[in-house]
Structure formats: structure tokens, C-alpha cells
Write a protein that holds these residues in place. Sequence first.
Motif, short mmCIF file in Angstrom:
data_model
loop_
_atom_site.label_atom_id
_atom_site.label_comp_id
_atom_site.label_asym_id
_atom_site.label_seq_id
_atom_site.Cartn_x
_atom_site.Cartn_y
_atom_site.Cartn_z
N VAL A 1 40.89 46.44 52.24
CA VAL A 1 40.34 45.49 51.43
C VAL A 1 40.54 43.99 52.15
CG1 VAL A 1 40.56 44.25 49.18
CG2 VAL A 1 40.75 46.74 49.21
N VAL B 1 46.05 40.62 44.01
CA VAL B 1 45.22 39.69 44.68
C VAL B 1 45.79 38.26 43.89
CG1 VAL B 1 43.01 38.22 44.59
CG2 VAL B 1 42.86 40.54 44.97
N ARG C 1 37.19 38.21 47.10
CA ARG C 1 37.45 39.69 47.63
C ARG C 1 36.04 40.25 48.31
NH1 ARG C 1 39.23 42.14 43.43
NH2 ARG C 1 37.38 43.59 43.14
N GLU D 1 33.70 42.82 49.51
CA GLU D 1 33.56 44.15 49.45
C GLU D 1 32.22 44.74 49.81
OE1 GLU D 1 34.02 45.64 45.31
OE2 GLU D 1 36.02 44.99 45.06
N VAL E 1 40.90 39.95 51.52
CA VAL E 1 40.90 38.89 50.68
C VAL E 1 40.96 37.61 51.46
CG1 VAL E 1 42.06 37.81 48.47
CG2 VAL E 1 41.96 40.33 48.84
#
Length: 315
Positions: free
Chosen positions: A2, A207, A92, A94, A4
Motif C-alpha cells: 500500500v 494511515v 492512499r 490504490e 500513502v
Amino acid sequence: MVLVLGEVQTAALRHSGSVPRELAEGVLALLAGERVRVSERPISHAVSPHVLTGVDCRIAARSGARVRGVGTLMGRVCLTGGRVLQGSAVVRVEPIGGGHRQAWSHYLTRPGVVETLGRIDLPGTAAAHLAADRSSSTMGMGAVCNRLIAEVQGSSLLDRRPPVRARRTVLRWAALTDTDTEGVRVRFTVHEDGLRTVRLLLGQVAVADIVELCEDLALHDWLLTALVSIIEQSRIGVDEPVQIIHRLRPAVDHLLHLWMPAARLGGFALSVWEGLDGRPGLSRQWEASVRRIRDQIAMAAALAHRPAEAVPLFR
């Protein structure tokens, strides 16, 4: 994995004194009907409601490739000690298969998330985000931070007479989280023009915790930068002690008590701070600067009632 991304801009609040809780709630009320969160321990800290900004743009990777991203950036403003103002933005990233853009109603249900319409190189995107100069930022994060700070600084509740004049700093950060990653790896870099970058490689961490860590790091980096600037401009060893102390006084009155690294953070952030103090040595430089100011005050007090005389340093 992921990705961020975030940015934090830090500046002195344009007000002559430390603002009390009621005033802080007033200037940080960016959204009608939304509550400003305020805490008093271990230091006063106020946080505005989150403000969403819709984006539909190209996201660059370090290789030069670009992919379309659609979603929302999440921004907020923080005020620490009634003195230091921060504008913060986070997103974030994605990857979404299919490559079809949804209606805005879909993206508004996922605040702080940008979906990429196609494959994306997450490490390359993180590298491009950190490599950009101060005047440009991924998905306009810098503009979001700047707008939030300007809205607070323009409040009619402030008198616009800041006792400390220090340059605004920009901390741009990228965090790659992966379940296979053990521990935390962090790289903090100080660039020219008040730009700092932070690269984080870590396991599964919320986060919100990453955002608070980076805001705390940006806060203390700004405090250190402002303190060093005041000392450099005080003309120690050149002018008379009374003049030097007069120039150092804003630091004593408005900055020294604000240094509390990771005071509001948990174990994850504490481990990061320990690593940062091991190499850049932020706390060591702060403590050395504070000792230098106190030495000047002590020397000025000792010389206050003695006649001035020229004494050679070496015989």
C-alpha cells in the motif's frame, strides 16, 4: 503493498500571543457544524475537521510513466501550543482494475483515497513524489496545504503580528506498507529551500498513525529550523550582550517550551524518533542550541553591572 503519500507545511501563526482554546476552535472551524478536536496534555493541540478535495489527474512515476488517478485528498490544519500552524494533506493510492472512471459519488464514499485507472508502479510513484521540487507536488497536495493555512491565517480573529518570523517549511513524505515488512525503515532528508522528505518502509500501520508521525516530525523540524535561524541572526560575539538577548528573547518566550518529540504518539512513532535522533540528531542539535541561548543569558546577567572592557582572547 500500500502506498500513502502526504505533505505537511509548517509556519508560525500570525498572532502576537499564544491563542487560547476558544480562539483556536474559532480559527480552525473550517467546516460549519464540524467539531474542532482540542487536547491540553501534554501540550495544547487543536485539529480542524478534515477537508476533502477532489482530484482527477495524472500521477507520475520516477520512470516518467503517468497513470490517471481519480479520488479525494484529505486535508486538515493543526495548531500546536497556540503558536505553530500546520497544513497537512494525505492520500492512499490504490490501483483499480478495469480502467473505468466511476461517478463522483463513488469516490466521495472513500475519503483520502485516489484510485488509479490502470497499473501503477507504487515504489516509482513514491520516488517521484519525493523527488519533486518544492514548487510542484503530487496531485496538488502543496496547493491544498497552502490553501488551508491561508484560510486560517486570514481569520479576522488573528491580529497578524507574529513575534517569531521564520520561513515556512515543507515536509513531503511517502510510506510503503507491506505485511512482509518487519520493523520500520525511515530516511529523513533536508533539502534546500525549506524542503524536507521522509521515506518510510513499514508493516501494517494505520494511515492516521503515519500522518500524526509526519506532522510531529514536521513540527519539530520547523521548531529547530526557526531556533537556529534566530540564533544565527542574533550576532552572538559581535554586538553587545543586551542587544543579543533582545534578539534571542522571542525564542525564549515562544519556542523553547514547545519541544516535545513524540509526546502525543504511540510506540510505532517512538521507535522512528529514536532512529532519527541516532543519525540526524534533531534533539541533540536542539539541546545544544538551547544551551547556547541560556549561556548568553547567563553571561549577559553576569556582565550587566560590570564596566565594558576589551579583553584579548589570547595572550
